[in-house]
Enzyme design. Sequence first.
Site, mmCIF file in Angstrom:
data_model
loop_
_atom_site.group_PDB
_atom_site.id
_atom_site.type_symbol
_atom_site.label_atom_id
_atom_site.label_comp_id
_atom_site.label_asym_id
_atom_site.label_seq_id
_atom_site.Cartn_x
_atom_site.Cartn_y
_atom_site.Cartn_z
ATOM 1 N N ARG A 231 0.834 -1.200 0.000
ATOM 2 C CA ARG A 231 0.000 0.000 0.000
ATOM 3 C C ARG A 231 0.870 1.253 0.000
ATOM 4 O O ARG A 231 1.866 1.334 0.727
ATOM 5 C CB ARG A 231 -0.891 0.019 1.238
ATOM 6 N N GLU A 260 -1.730 8.866 -6.839
ATOM 7 C CA GLU A 260 -2.111 8.334 -8.146
ATOM 8 C C GLU A 260 -3.542 8.685 -8.519
ATOM 9 O O GLU A 260 -3.862 8.844 -9.701
ATOM 10 C CB GLU A 260 -1.915 6.824 -8.201
ATOM 11 N N HIS A 283 0.602 -0.175 -10.813
ATOM 12 C CA HIS A 283 -0.180 -1.337 -10.355
ATOM 13 C C HIS A 283 -0.043 -2.530 -11.292
ATOM 14 O O HIS A 283 -1.027 -3.152 -11.687
ATOM 15 C CB HIS A 283 -1.663 -0.981 -10.208
ATOM 16 N N LEU A 284 1.176 -2.874 -11.618
ATOM 17 C CA LEU A 284 1.420 -4.014 -12.505
ATOM 18 C C LEU A 284 1.605 -5.322 -11.743
ATOM 19 O O LEU A 284 1.688 -6.382 -12.365
ATOM 20 C CB LEU A 284 2.672 -3.753 -13.360
#
Length: 327
Positions: A231, A260, A283-284
Site C-alpha cells: 500500500r 495516483e 499497479h502491474l
Amino acid sequence: MNDTVVVTSRSFSSGERDLVDTLDRAGLRVVRCPADHDLRTLQPHLAHAVGWIAGTGPVMAEHLQAAPALKVLARYGVGVDAVDLDAAAAGGVVVTNTPGANSEAVAEHTIALLMAALRSVAAGDAMVRRGDWSVIRGRQLSGSVVGVVGFGRVGRGTARQCAALGCDVLVHDPYLPEREIAEDGHTPVPLQRLRTACDVVALHAPGGAVLIDAAWLEDCRPSQLVVNTARADLVDEGAVAMALREGRLFGYAADSLQTEADQDGTSPLLAPDLRAQVTVTPHLGGQTTQAIDRMGEAAVADVLAVLSGRPAHHPVDLPVTARGKES
C-alpha cells in the site's frame, strides 16, 4: 435460465481463459458495467442480477438495495474494504474473494522492481535512448540482507525467491508466531532491526500505518533500497524524497503512489531530479495472464457454487452484528 451476472472488473476474462463463455454455458447472461460502480449506470442491470463480479469500486448499501435478487458478490481480488459487509449480510448476499490468485505474480514483480532499482534498468534504458552509453555502477542482490515486512502469501513468495537468489532474509510480522517464520527458513526480527540491518526492505504489510517515515530514514543504512508492492500509505513520500536527495537512502521502488488518484504527478517522488533513484510502475504487480486467469476462475467458481446452492470456496466472514440483524 436467463439470470444476469454483472461484471465490473476491467480485466475479467482478459487472459487466456474465456470465462464469459463459462458463465454463458451455465445459462447466465453476462453484462459488463463501468468499474467506477456509478449507481445510475448500474441500477437497471443490478435490478436483475443474481451475481456480481466486482473490481475495486465501492459496493455500498445503495448498490445492494438496487439488487434484490443478488445472491453472491464475488470480489475479483482480495481486499473487501470497499464492500459494505453489513449491508451484504443484512441482505443475505454471500461475499467472496480470490485469495492467493495473484500472490506469486506480485512477489515476482517485487523481485523485478528490486532488480531494476539495484541495476538502474530504467535509467540505463533512458540514457541509451539519448545516445548516452555511460556506465552506471549498480549493486548485486546476492549476498544482500533482505528484510520482509508482512509474511502473508506475497511476503512468503518474496522471501522464498530472495533466499533462492542467495540473500539472507529477515522477516517481521507481528501477527505470526516467530516459530512459523523460522520453519520457513527465515529469521524473525523486530521491525526496528530492519532499519539498520538490511540492504533491501520489501513491504508486504496491510496499509493504514506509515512504516517508512522520517525516524526510519534517520536510522537506516544509506545503501538501503525500499520496495513497496503493498500500500502506498506505508511510506511518507516526502520524507523518502528528502532522504534520497540527501544520500540517506539508496533508492525507492513501488507499484503505487499516494497521489495516483489525482492523475497529475504531484508525488514528490516523481520529481525530475529523483528519476534515477525512483522506479514506479502503475499497479502491474498482479497483472499477469496467469494471475488474471486464476482470479477470474476463482470468482466464477464461487458464483456458480452459490447459485447452485453449494458453499462458496472463498467466503468472506461477514459481521456478526449484521448476521444477528438478519436473523
